[in-house]
Design a protein around this motif. Structure first.
Motif, PDB file in Angstrom:
ATOM      1  N   LEU A 103      -9.144  -2.323  -6.476  1.00 19.27           N
ATOM      2  CA  LEU A 103      -9.155  -2.551  -5.150  1.00 19.27           C
ATOM      3  C   LEU A 103      -7.593  -2.036  -4.725  1.00 19.27           C
ATOM      4  N   THR A 104      -6.450  -1.872  -5.307  1.00 17.29           N
ATOM      5  CA  THR A 104      -5.315  -1.239  -4.980  1.00 17.29           C
ATOM      6  C   THR A 104      -5.431   0.142  -4.637  1.00 17.29           C
ATOM      7  N   LYS A 138     -14.928   0.601   2.611  1.00 15.76           N
ATOM      8  CA  LYS A 138     -14.738   1.013   1.369  1.00 15.76           C
ATOM      9  C   LYS A 138     -15.935   1.139   0.425  1.00 15.76           C
ATOM     10  N   VAL A 164      -7.002   4.109   2.097  1.00 22.11           N
ATOM     11  CA  VAL A 164      -7.325   4.034   3.124  1.00 22.11           C
ATOM     12  C   VAL A 164      -5.841   4.535   4.017  1.00 22.11           C
ATOM     13  N   GLU A 165      -4.948   4.090   3.444  1.00 21.99           N
ATOM     14  CA  GLU A 165      -3.533   4.361   4.070  1.00 21.99           C
ATOM     15  C   GLU A 165      -3.210   5.977   3.912  1.00 21.99           C
ATOM     16  N   MET A 188       0.833  -1.111  -0.122  1.00 25.90           N
ATOM     17  CA  MET A 188       0.102   0.057   0.106  1.00 25.90           C
ATOM     18  C   MET A 188       0.865   1.115  -0.183  1.00 25.90           C
ATOM     19  N   ASP A 221      -7.139   0.628  -1.300  1.00 24.28           N
ATOM     20  CA  ASP A 221      -6.264   0.312  -0.236  1.00 24.28           C
ATOM     21  C   ASP A 221      -5.385   1.466   0.061  1.00 24.28           C
ATOM     22  N   ASP A 222      -4.763   2.083  -0.810  1.00 24.75           N
ATOM     23  CA  ASP A 222      -4.076   3.313  -0.899  1.00 24.75           C
ATOM     24  C   ASP A 222      -4.796   4.384  -0.508  1.00 24.75           C
TER      25      ASP A 222
END
Ligand SMILES: [Zn+2]
Length: 174
Positions: free
Chosen positions: A29-30, A76, A36-37, A1, A33-34
């Motif tokens: 999806l990536t 998400k 969220v980070e 991430m 995730d990014d």
């Protein structure tokens, strides 16, 4: 991430009507995730894809982070939409990662039901109240190119934006 750079007003990406996501690819999806980070890295409680320069209908939220001081369970949401809202409006002093140091009092419904597609492709609904309801509405606004100062009267908006532009110029000097 990875942590993505946040785009600030007046970047044009923040004013776009974002595209509906038609297929949940590994890129999507990536990106989630990014996002969220990036949200945690910025100490935010929500983030919308246009804020990281992607004009697609994707948001992430985690209000527990603010309430408990540590990351909770991020949600998400793909193609989120408000399908029900309370008549009762309450005012919250809101900030935005794309508007550094700006605070705006925004009146919004204090509870909403949001329909969205989860990362597994299934349609889901959340009934949200209080901070989560406000956060979801704020992030969904981003997908329609709406920012918090749009809720102000023209007079107040001018004052807030003039102060913002001045702050941003100073930040650029450093
Ligand atoms: Zn925002």
């Amino acid at each position: 991430m990875s942590v993505l750079p946040i785009h600030f007003h007046p970047d044009a990406v923040l004013r776009k009507k974002c595209e509906t996501v038609t297929e949940i690819t590994t890129d999507i999806l990536t990106l989630l995730d990014d996002m969220v980070e990036t949200m945690y890295d910025e100490d935010g409680i929500g983030l919308a894809a246009p804020q990281v320069n992607v004009p697609k209908r994707l948001i992430v939220v985690d209000v527990e982070q603010r309430e408990k001081g540590e990351p909770g369970t991020p949600i998400k949401l793909i193609n989120p939409e408000v399908i029900m809202k309370s008549d009762n409006l309450t005012v919250l002093d809101e900030g935005c990662l794309s508007l550094p140091d700006m605070r705006v009092e925004v009146a919004r419904p204090d509870s909403v039901t949001v329909r969205y597609m989860g990362i597994n492709g299934a349609t889901q609904e959340i009934h949200a109240t209080d901070l989560l309801a406000k956060c979801l509405q704020h992030e969904i606004d981003h997908l329609n190119g709406v920012l918090i100062f749009d809720y102000l009267s023209p007079l107040k908006r001018n004052i807030v934006l003039r102060r913002y532009q001045k702050n941003m110029r100073h930040a650029g000097d450093m």
